[in-house]
Design a protein around this motif. Structure first.
Motif, PDB file in Angstrom:
ATOM      1  N   PHE A 168     -52.633 -10.591  49.402  1.00 37.49           N
ATOM      2  CA  PHE A 168     -51.446 -10.289  50.201  1.00 37.49           C
ATOM      3  C   PHE A 168     -51.241  -8.805  50.496  1.00 37.49           C
ATOM      4  O   PHE A 168     -50.226  -8.421  51.049  1.00 37.49           O
ATOM      5  CB  PHE A 168     -50.179 -10.846  49.529  1.00 37.49           C
ATOM      6  CG  PHE A 168     -49.982 -10.376  48.106  1.00 37.49           C
ATOM      7  CD1 PHE A 168     -49.435  -9.140  47.840  1.00 37.49           C
ATOM      8  CD2 PHE A 168     -50.351 -11.185  47.040  1.00 37.49           C
ATOM      9  CE1 PHE A 168     -49.256  -8.710  46.543  1.00 37.49           C
ATOM     10  CE2 PHE A 168     -50.173 -10.759  45.726  1.00 37.49           C
ATOM     11  CZ  PHE A 168     -49.625  -9.511  45.480  1.00 37.49           C
ATOM     12  N   SER A 169     -52.195  -7.949  50.106  1.00 40.58           N
ATOM     13  CA  SER A 169     -51.986  -6.539  50.429  1.00 40.58           C
ATOM     14  C   SER A 169     -53.273  -5.876  50.879  1.00 40.58           C
ATOM     15  O   SER A 169     -54.351  -6.462  50.825  1.00 40.58           O
ATOM     16  CB  SER A 169     -51.340  -5.797  49.264  1.00 40.58           C
ATOM     17  OG  SER A 169     -52.129  -5.936  48.115  1.00 40.58           O
ATOM     18  N   SER A 170     -53.179  -4.644  51.311  1.00 39.84           N
ATOM     19  CA  SER A 170     -54.246  -3.963  52.054  1.00 39.84           C
ATOM     20  C   SER A 170     -54.577  -2.617  51.406  1.00 39.84           C
ATOM     21  O   SER A 170     -53.809  -2.121  50.583  1.00 39.84           O
ATOM     22  CB  SER A 170     -53.766  -3.693  53.483  1.00 39.84           C
ATOM     23  OG  SER A 170     -53.165  -4.832  54.025  1.00 39.84           O
ATOM     24  N   PRO A 171     -55.682  -2.007  51.832  1.00 41.03           N
ATOM     25  CA  PRO A 171     -55.976  -0.654  51.349  1.00 41.03           C
ATOM     26  C   PRO A 171     -54.854   0.310  51.732  1.00 41.03           C
ATOM     27  O   PRO A 171     -54.160   0.086  52.722  1.00 41.03           O
ATOM     28  CB  PRO A 171     -57.262  -0.286  52.097  1.00 41.03           C
ATOM     29  CG  PRO A 171     -57.859  -1.575  52.520  1.00 41.03           C
ATOM     30  CD  PRO A 171     -56.724  -2.526  52.727  1.00 41.03           C
ATOM     31  N   LEU A 172     -54.700   1.385  50.951  1.00 43.65           N
ATOM     32  CA  LEU A 172     -53.762   2.438  51.342  1.00 43.65           C
ATOM     33  C   LEU A 172     -54.181   2.939  52.721  1.00 43.65           C
ATOM     34  O   LEU A 172     -55.382   3.092  52.997  1.00 43.65           O
ATOM     35  CB  LEU A 172     -53.825   3.591  50.328  1.00 43.65           C
ATOM     36  CG  LEU A 172     -52.786   4.683  50.522  1.00 43.65           C
ATOM     37  CD1 LEU A 172     -51.409   4.217  50.056  1.00 43.65           C
ATOM     38  CD2 LEU A 172     -53.166   5.954  49.769  1.00 43.65           C
ATOM     39  N   GLY A 173     -53.208   3.181  53.587  1.00 40.45           N
ATOM     40  CA  GLY A 173     -53.572   3.610  54.938  1.00 40.45           C
ATOM     41  C   GLY A 173     -52.444   4.369  55.603  1.00 40.45           C
ATOM     42  O   GLY A 173     -51.352   4.541  55.029  1.00 40.45           O
ATOM     43  N   VAL A 174     -52.709   4.785  56.828  1.00 34.20           N
ATOM     44  CA  VAL A 174     -51.719   5.521  57.614  1.00 34.20           C
ATOM     45  C   VAL A 174     -50.402   4.737  57.669  1.00 34.20           C
ATOM     46  O   VAL A 174     -49.310   5.303  57.576  1.00 34.20           O
ATOM     47  CB  VAL A 174     -52.290   5.762  59.035  1.00 34.20           C
ATOM     48  CG1 VAL A 174     -51.223   6.290  59.973  1.00 34.20           C
ATOM     49  CG2 VAL A 174     -53.471   6.727  58.969  1.00 34.20           C
ATOM     50  N   TYR A 175     -50.529   3.399  57.784  1.00 37.64           N
ATOM     51  CA  TYR A 175     -49.327   2.547  57.902  1.00 37.64           C
ATOM     52  C   TYR A 175     -48.427   2.638  56.666  1.00 37.64           C
ATOM     53  O   TYR A 175     -47.252   2.335  56.726  1.00 37.64           O
ATOM     54  CB  TYR A 175     -49.724   1.081  58.168  1.00 37.64           C
ATOM     55  CG  TYR A 175     -50.985   0.644  57.443  1.00 37.64           C
ATOM     56  CD1 TYR A 175     -50.984   0.401  56.079  1.00 37.64           C
ATOM     57  CD2 TYR A 175     -52.196   0.519  58.134  1.00 37.64           C
ATOM     58  CE1 TYR A 175     -52.142   0.030  55.416  1.00 37.64           C
ATOM     59  CE2 TYR A 175     -53.363   0.157  57.476  1.00 37.64           C
ATOM     60  CZ  TYR A 175     -53.326  -0.086  56.105  1.00 37.64           C
ATOM     61  OH  TYR A 175     -54.481  -0.434  55.445  1.00 37.64           O
ATOM     62  N   ASP A 176     -48.981   3.050  55.507  1.00 38.24           N
ATOM     63  CA  ASP A 176     -48.143   3.195  54.305  1.00 38.24           C
ATOM     64  C   ASP A 176     -47.260   4.439  54.381  1.00 38.24           C
ATOM     65  O   ASP A 176     -46.386   4.629  53.540  1.00 38.24           O
ATOM     66  CB  ASP A 176     -49.025   3.288  53.056  1.00 38.24           C
ATOM     67  CG  ASP A 176     -49.659   1.956  52.728  1.00 38.24           C
ATOM     68  OD1 ASP A 176     -48.905   1.014  52.430  1.00 38.24           O
ATOM     69  OD2 ASP A 176     -50.902   1.843  52.817  1.00 38.24           O
TER      70      ASP A 176
END
Ligand code: NAD
Length: 438
Positions: free
Chosen positions: A386-394
């Protein structure tokens, strides 16, 4: 101590139960750590710099008399970069450039410009994207230095457009790590403080006379840091609480077994709780990798940690075919997934849950850890479901935009009046109703 890796096969009747056991990981909440952290945070909140100075002296053996002395000036980070040996400086710059390029692409693709559209009544709706004003980057430094953590946490924030990026890093006994400071100079970090642990997290959450409070705190750390991040969540945003690192390698049986053994080691050397799993449809290949592990392990300086990690949490799984390997990978939802096989893209199409997917025999996870470009801060402990790599969107947030036309106020007003009346909320109904044409 000899290494003993669990061997599983999907043909075993209790395979599912065995797999559950392999994956079981209960993060123990250590009450003594929680108590220490609660006290440190309360003290920092109430006493600001004074408390930060005291804990920095006590836990990092660094004695200074004013908060200002905890700050590393920008010029020192620039000087650290300039003084690196040329080959190290070029490697750091190359890694930073690749991480930046990747995240600039990510910014373009994650809807950073927001959107608007106008409906048939002339009402326009949309979404506005805004970078956070300020973030805190926690860079661990108690036992080792992590310049790659600086790049991976600060660069996406910088690319997102965050104007204040405050880095904290403990410097035990006052020892500053040049590579970490050089990485800060390359990553858009605006201020650096030599503070670590719960006191650093508290300072970033509540602010002190010297250290500014921020809107979100990201970055890994030990149990004190993790407990402090959990506690300040709500006052500030946080990225995630990372569990032990994991790698899952799916191999079709044709990659050099030494390569795969070393990839498993590269995860196991992090710590005893790290998890390395190999899946293959070729049982004889699993034996060959096992032999490589036994051959290479004595050559590794961190062999004790690797042995404990592989013996307690490692596994080799024999499957019937590559399709079944992918199904199990989805169940495991690993932080890192290497697909070491012919036509890796074909198999990657079957993967739904993994933090980062490394395609093909030449793509070792180590390259992704340092310099390939994508972020190495990844969901662990099956949270890739349910989650993603750390990214710009964070480092961005979104606001909704609603601009209702006079005509739209009639159509929407009738709907709203009806629903608000149904909910018994009179002011809502009248607010919408007042705008209806008589
Ligand atoms: P750290 O900076 O996380 O912790 C050091 C701080 O811990 C000290 O400044 C001190 O304030 C506090 N501390 C230590 N002992 C204490 C005590 N008895 N009471 C109160 N506070 C105390 O550095 P570390 O210890 O080296 O840990 C780094 C961690 O980060 C490791 O677990 C490592 O595996 C992890 N890590 C994870 C990633 C990732 O991407 N997931 C990357 C790098 C590091």
């Amino acid at each position: 101590m000899t290494v003993q890796i669990r061997k599983l096969s999907t043909t075993q009747p209790d395979f599912q139960k065995q797999l559950t056991n392999v994956l079981a990981f209960e993060e123990k909440e250590d009450e003594s750590i929680n108590t220490v952290v609660a006290n440190v945070l309360a003290d920092v909140k109430n006493n600001g710099d004074k408390a930060v100075l005291e804990y920095t002296r006590r836990f990092d053996r660094l004695s200074v008399s004013t908060g200002a002395e905890l700050e590393i000036p920008e010029a020192e980070c620039e000087a650290a970069l300039a003084s690196l040996a040329p080959e190290r400086r070029l490697a750091l710059q190359a890694a930073a450039n690749r991480v930046r390029k990747y995240h600039e692409r990510q910014k373009l693709s994650c809807g950073s410009d927001g959107f608007t559209f106008t409906d048939e009544d002339g009402t326009s709706l949309g979404q506005k994207v805004t970078p956070l004003d300020s973030v805190g980057i926690y860079v661990p430094g108690g036992k080792a230095a992590y310049p790659s953590s600086v790049l991976m946490n600060a660069i996406p924030a910088n690319v997102a457009g965050v104007s204040e990026i405050v880095m904290v890093v403990p410097t035990p006994d006052g020892a500053r790590n040049e590579l970490v400071l050089a990485a800060a100079a390359l990553s858009g970090v605006t201020r650096v403080f030599t503070v670590g642990g719960a006191q650093a997290v508290g300072a970033l959450a509540y602010g002190t006379e010297t250290i500014p409070s921020v809107d979100k705190i990201v970055g890994p750390g030990n149990a004190y840091v993790a407990a402090a991040k959990r506690r300040v969540f709500g006052t500030v945003g946080i990225d995630m609480i990372a569990g032990p690192s994991e790698i899952l390698v799916i191999c079709d049986g044709t990659t050099d077994p030494d390569w795969v053994a070393m990839d498993l080691f590269s995860q196991a050397e992090h710590d005893e709780m790290a998890q390395s799993i190999l899946i293959s449809p070729d049982a004889a290949y699993l034996d060959r990798v096992d032999a490589s592990i036994r051959k290479l392990l004595p050559t590794m300086s961190r062999r004790e940690i690797i042995t404990k990690s592989l013996s307690s949490r490692g596994a080799m799984i024999h499957v019937q075919n590559m399709e079944e390997a992918c199904e199990i990978a989805n169940r495991i939802a690993p932080e890192h997934l290497e697909i070491s096989a012919e036509n890796p893209q074909h198999w990657a199409n079957l993967i739904r849950h993994a933090g980062s997917i490394f395609l093909g025999r030449f793509t070792s996870e180590a390259l992704g850890d340092y310099c390939a470009g994508p972020n190495h801060v990844l969901p662990t402990s099956r949270t890739a479901r349910f989650s993603s790599p750390l990214g710009v969107y964070d480092f961005q947030k979104r606001s909704s935009l609603i601009c209702v036309s006079e005509k739209g106020a009639q159509t929407l007003g009738e709907i709203a009046v009806e629903l608000a009346t149904g909910e018994g909320l009179e002011a809502h109904a009248r607010s919408a109703g007042l705008r209806l044409q008589k």
